[in-house]
Design an enzyme around this catalytic site. Sequence first.
Site, PDB file in Angstrom:
ATOM      1  N   CYS A 181      15.138 -51.062 -52.968  1.00 39.12           N
ATOM      2  CA  CYS A 181      15.106 -49.754 -52.319  1.00 39.12           C
ATOM      3  C   CYS A 181      15.652 -49.916 -50.909  1.00 39.12           C
ATOM      4  CB  CYS A 181      13.684 -49.224 -52.267  1.00 39.12           C
ATOM      5  SG  CYS A 181      13.527 -47.617 -51.447  1.00 39.12           S
ATOM      6  N   CYS A 230      15.953 -48.635 -31.337  1.00 37.55           N
ATOM      7  CA  CYS A 230      16.334 -47.419 -32.051  1.00 37.55           C
ATOM      8  C   CYS A 230      16.568 -46.271 -31.067  1.00 37.55           C
ATOM      9  CB  CYS A 230      15.231 -47.050 -33.041  1.00 37.55           C
ATOM     10  SG  CYS A 230      15.630 -45.581 -33.991  1.00 37.55           S
ATOM     11  N   CYS A 239       6.388 -44.636 -33.510  1.00 34.43           N
ATOM     12  CA  CYS A 239       7.143 -45.839 -33.855  1.00 34.43           C
ATOM     13  C   CYS A 239       7.289 -46.810 -32.688  1.00 34.43           C
ATOM     14  CB  CYS A 239       8.524 -45.443 -34.374  1.00 34.43           C
ATOM     15  SG  CYS A 239       9.493 -46.844 -34.919  1.00 34.43           S
ATOM     16  N   ARG A 293       1.718 -44.779 -53.215  1.00 33.44           N
ATOM     17  CA  ARG A 293       1.633 -46.122 -52.646  1.00 33.44           C
ATOM     18  C   ARG A 293       0.734 -46.141 -51.416  1.00 33.44           C
ATOM     19  NH1 ARG A 293       7.074 -47.780 -51.604  1.00 33.44           N
ATOM     20  NH2 ARG A 293       7.072 -47.994 -53.856  1.00 33.44           N
ATOM     21  N   CYS A 320      12.175 -41.872 -52.745  1.00 34.37           N
ATOM     22  CA  CYS A 320      10.882 -42.285 -52.221  1.00 34.37           C
ATOM     23  C   CYS A 320      10.678 -41.570 -50.891  1.00 34.37           C
ATOM     24  CB  CYS A 320      10.877 -43.797 -52.010  1.00 34.37           C
ATOM     25  SG  CYS A 320       9.391 -44.413 -51.207  1.00 34.37           S
ATOM     26  N   CYS A 352      12.139 -53.788 -50.496  1.00 32.30           N
ATOM     27  CA  CYS A 352      12.526 -52.639 -49.684  1.00 32.30           C
ATOM     28  C   CYS A 352      13.267 -53.134 -48.447  1.00 32.30           C
ATOM     29  CB  CYS A 352      11.300 -51.841 -49.270  1.00 32.30           C
ATOM     30  SG  CYS A 352      10.306 -51.298 -50.677  1.00 32.30           S
ATOM     31  N   CYS A 383      10.788 -41.031 -32.321  1.00 31.80           N
ATOM     32  CA  CYS A 383       9.593 -40.810 -33.150  1.00 31.80           C
ATOM     33  C   CYS A 383       8.355 -41.357 -32.441  1.00 31.80           C
ATOM     34  CB  CYS A 383       9.767 -41.479 -34.501  1.00 31.80           C
ATOM     35  SG  CYS A 383      11.305 -41.012 -35.342  1.00 31.80           S
TER      36      CYS A 383
END
Length: 422
Positions: A142, A65, A72, A272, A202, A109, A69
């Site tokens: 999702c 990626c 991550c 959740r 979400c 998801c 972040c």
Amino acid sequence: MDLLNTLVDKGLRRELPTREEALAVLATSDDELLDVVAAAGKVRRQWFGRRVKLNYLVNLKSGLCPEDCSYCSQRLGSKAEILKYTWLKPEEASQAAAAGVAGGAKRVCLVASGRGPTDRDVERVGRTIEAIKEQNEGIEVCACLGLLSDGQAEKLRDAGADAYNHNLNTSEATYGQITKTHTYADRVDTVEKAHAAGLSACSGLIAGMGETDEDLVDVVFSLRELDADSVPVNFLIPFEGTPLAKEWNLTPQRCLRILAMARFVCPDVEVRLAGGREVHLRSLQPLALNIVNSIFLGDYLTSEGQAGQADLDMIADAGFEVEGAGTTTLPAHRSDAPAPAGGGCGSGGGASLCGSGAGAGTAADADAAGCGSACGGCSGHAHAETAPVAAQQPAQAEPGALRSDLVAVRRRGAGTDIAPNA
């Protein structure tokens, strides 16, 4: 406690607590913990009974990626030893999703690392959604693909997506300390795009990154203001090879207080329990079911979760029941409300959303990158077995291993013959 009685009364009326009341929940003592859980449980049962919704993560594209972040394992410059592979084919993703559905999952998801999808990526995910829905009647889907450009949410909706996940993760005030390659406002914009397109929104958070109580209250209040249908709460797993590798700040008791605060602020939405629950709540996970009404089944993006059968046993042993496909997750006042143009609760047929979450915390979440923390994880990536999640067994940590070693021991796919590029 007068505080808890007040919060229960407000929760039953869907009334927003004050910031001071939310902060007071986080400041309660361990002696008061069971009272806090019981109070949050009254609100939870009012809107969701004793149902637990199961969600299943399919990691469409892992690693590499360009975003930075800090939490991550898929971030730019990450040295975490994780699986890296390019896009799964629609039929592979559908096969992976079938494992979750067989284990009782109601929602799938779809997560992909990256800053955000190209239009070609959106078309690819659209074909994947169609393949999953063709093979699994009534399943909710999702998408969690990162920052959306104009028109992409509408294309996902037209392809059959029910919801879109993109987590705020932390407060606006501290967001710049976690990520430099995009902004908090970018995240809010993507959630609003999903709402405007009629997708169920979400969006959640990651706790345990060194934030203050004020930061936690800020982000949960922001999620209430955005009117997310689903709020995944992730607990950071400090992955080796990431900047937050040494951040072990959570106790099971603090995790329960954070969940309770989220329930009081967002009484009638799908709260959740997402990434990191196994590591941080440990034996207190069943208590959390009295607060949340949704969990991820099985694994996350780049870390292993609790075995699917253990999840199902935990739900049954705690006196709860798995929510069936024929049941609408959200209360009628949310699920029946049309999605206003330009924003609002678009519940996507009443389904709740994906999370997240994450996950990340769970490690990874490649979040903005496309994985939204809570939404992070692939409980069964296409090359994982297609048997029900309940049949999968977790990797075992070595006896006497320190808690901080747990994630390294339980990297998803590590030491297996799963192909790094599918």
